[in-house]
Enzyme design. Structure first.
Site, mmCIF file in Angstrom:
data_model
loop_
_atom_site.group_PDB
_atom_site.id
_atom_site.type_symbol
_atom_site.label_atom_id
_atom_site.label_comp_id
_atom_site.label_asym_id
_atom_site.label_seq_id
_atom_site.Cartn_x
_atom_site.Cartn_y
_atom_site.Cartn_z
ATOM 1 N N ASP A 187 0.745 -10.698 0.301
ATOM 2 C CA ASP A 187 1.820 -10.591 1.135
ATOM 3 C C ASP A 187 2.028 -11.408 2.291
ATOM 4 O OD1 ASP A 187 -0.291 -9.063 2.137
ATOM 5 O OD2 ASP A 187 1.134 -7.555 2.791
ATOM 6 N N ASN A 225 1.024 -1.327 0.006
ATOM 7 C CA ASN A 225 -0.178 -0.112 -0.027
ATOM 8 C C ASN A 225 0.775 1.352 -0.005
ATOM 9 O OD1 ASN A 225 -2.926 -0.801 0.352
ATOM 10 N ND2 ASN A 225 -1.740 -2.074 1.692
ATOM 11 N N THR A 226 2.195 1.250 0.309
ATOM 12 C CA THR A 226 2.875 2.353 0.635
ATOM 13 C C THR A 226 4.080 2.300 -0.359
ATOM 14 O OG1 THR A 226 2.340 2.614 3.002
ATOM 15 C CG2 THR A 226 4.307 3.819 2.233
ATOM 16 N N ASN A 227 4.640 0.935 -0.493
ATOM 17 C CA ASN A 227 5.664 1.108 -1.372
ATOM 18 C C ASN A 227 5.777 -0.199 -2.149
ATOM 19 O OD1 ASN A 227 7.676 2.049 1.391
ATOM 20 N ND2 ASN A 227 7.626 3.239 -0.561
ATOM 21 N N ILE A 228 6.339 -0.142 -3.465
ATOM 22 C CA ILE A 228 6.602 -1.341 -4.206
ATOM 23 C C ILE A 228 8.156 -1.472 -4.109
ATOM 24 C CG2 ILE A 228 6.654 -1.996 -6.760
ATOM 25 C CD1 ILE A 228 4.560 -0.008 -7.146
ATOM 26 N N GLY A 269 -4.291 -11.611 2.202
ATOM 27 C CA GLY A 269 -3.192 -10.831 1.386
ATOM 28 C C GLY A 269 -2.330 -11.744 0.532
ATOM 29 N N ASP A 298 5.264 -8.407 9.823
ATOM 30 C CA ASP A 298 5.736 -7.555 8.792
ATOM 31 C C ASP A 298 5.328 -6.006 9.118
ATOM 32 O OD1 ASP A 298 6.091 -6.428 6.425
ATOM 33 O OD2 ASP A 298 4.965 -7.798 5.193
#
Length: 257
Positions: free
Chosen positions: A109, A9-12, A107, A129
């Site tokens: 992840d 949601n914040t970084n790739i 999810g 995480d």
């Protein structure tokens, strides 16, 4: 080489694998409106900065918790790499038994962390995480994903405090020297850092109690090192755990591709 792309949601985060080894990794901000061409130009420049060529990539695997990004990323893979990406989702073999009421709710992840965590560290296992949310994922002794917990992440909690309290400033997330802050900034740092350390340790202890014994605790995510430094429960930090999960899932799907 294999290109692994983990969309949070914040970084790739992206990594290039040669076998099991990471050659190079990158982190981009997640932008739901970014087009396939924008992703393509970004990756072209990242590759060029390391004297790499996009045609060296032989396969691509993507895991995402941000559905709006998928169309652009898949199109980018086709247009700039001339490859069809393996997207982690329903129908993809993960090699892990998901004992969740509705497995589709979990999810990508969280599944990837469980897959990589069990392969690298065995079970029973707790993976913490530190992302936009802080997730706790539990893997049984026989390698099954049995559930976990989700809490607000450190970043969004800190931002909410700044936005809702008129006199509190934005602060740098660093470890304070003492728990008893002598000014507003150090007091906020103490409350946030040690507050999350207490949350992680408390939840991990409760999970272990429900499991009826000990479990190894592995931390990953951007702020894992910061919290692990004072945690009594975290056994190890593995920054690349989710990306390793992508690599492992890709390898497990090669027999049918």
């Amino acid at each position: 080489m294999l290109l692994a792309i983990d969309v949070g949601n914040t970084n790739i985060t992206l990594a290039l694998y040669q076998g099991k080894e990471i050659i190079v990794s990158w982190r981009l901000s997640t932008d739901r409106n970014r087009t396939a061409d924008e992703y393509g130009i970004l990756l072209h420049n990242l590759f060029a900065s390391h004297r790499l060529h996009m045609n060296q990539v032989e396969a691509i695997v993507i895991g995402s918790v941000v559905p709006p990004t998928m169309r652009s990323l898949v199109e980018m893979c086709q247009r700039y790499f001339h490859l069809e990406a393996l997207v982690v989702g329903p129908g993809v073999r993960t090699g892990i038994d998901i004992r969740y009421e509705n497995p589709r709710e979990v999810g990508a992840d969280r599944i990837l962390n469980a897959v990589a965590g069990y392969e690298k560290y065995g079970g029973p296992l707790i993976v913490v995480d530190f992302g936009t949310g802080t997730t706790f994922d539990v893997v049984s002794a026989d390698g099954a994903y049995i559930g976990g917990a989700i809490a607000p992440g450190i970043g969004i909690s800190t931002e909410a405090l700044f936005q809702r309290a008129a006199k509190l400033p934005r602060i740098e997330l660093v470890r304070p020297k003492t728990v008893i802050g002598k000014n507003t900034v150090s007091a906020m740092q103490a409350g946030i850092i040690y507050g999350f350390v207490g949350q992680v340790d408390g939840i991990c202890r409760r999970i272990k109690k429900e499991l009826g014994g000990e479990a190894r605790v592995i931390a990953t995510g951007g702020l894992a090192e910061l919290i692990a430094a004072d945690s009594e429960e975290i056994d190890a930090v593995d920054a690349m755990l989710t990306l390793d999960g992508l690599r492992i899932v890709y390898e497990r799907n090669q027999g049918g591709r």
